[in-house]
Motif scaffolding. Structure first.
Motif: not given
Length: 194
Positions: A158-159, A165-170
């Protein structure tokens, strides 16, 4: 509803039917290192704390799987020695395995965008592999570790697919990797790739 989701729902139903059949047939204390895993869970339930590596044969493993199993048994009013306790934990393993199949399918959907057959066939293959079937039916930390590693791959994909990419995915990626390492140290092999 898209055909891939329907296919995965049918696959999950077949998996549950296979497990329901096997649940009453398999001897309770069967599987790789089952006595060591049961001893770890028993130690947590009896002492209310984590064991040291010197406290038993399997006690060197990270604690996440065993804490989850002890929690499930405590919530349901069982101890590991009770009749049906191992069956209850096998149902937990089955749910982990089914979730693992869905994670593989979701990852393959990102690798084959716009296609429904390839991701489903990949998930079908993964669900039929002997280690996936075997380990999901027994008391072991391997299934949870593998599922968390697959979740790490999913969030890594996803990242990589999005430039911003949104920080929440990290955060999810880090959490999945961390939980995998808290389940079994062999998850470290995924770290360089991620």
């Amino acid at each position: 509803m898209e055909s891939g989701v329907i296919g995965m729902m049918v696959l999950t139903c077949f998996w549950f039917l296979l497990f329901a059949n096997n649940l009453g047939v398999l001897p309770p204390m069967t599987g790789y290192d089952v006595y060591g895993h049961a001893e770890y869970i028993h130690y947590i339930q009896e002492h209310g704390c984590l064991p040291l590596a010197q406290d038993g044969w399997e006690m060197h493993h990270p604690p996440l799987y065993y804490l989850l199993c002890a929690f499930i048994l405590e919530v349901t009013g069982h101890s590991i020695g009770d009749p049906g306790a191992v069956s209850l934990l096998r149902v937990f393993g089955m749910c982990i395995g089914a979730g693992h199949c869905w994670l593989i399918w979701a990852s393959l959907r990102m690798l084959f965008p716009g296609k429904s057959l390839e991701p489903f066939l990949g998930a079908l293959l993964a669900s039929a592999l002997p280690p996936m079937l075997y380990l999901s039916q027994y008391l072991t930390n391997e299934g949870l570790c593998s599922a968390l590693m697959s979740a790490s791959v999913y969030f890594c994909l996803r990242v990589l697919r999005h430039e911003n990419a949104p920080l929440k995915w990290f955060a999810w990626l880090g959490a999945c990797m961390g939980f995998a390492l808290l389940t079994k140290l062999t998850a470290i092999v995924l770290l360089p790739a991620v």
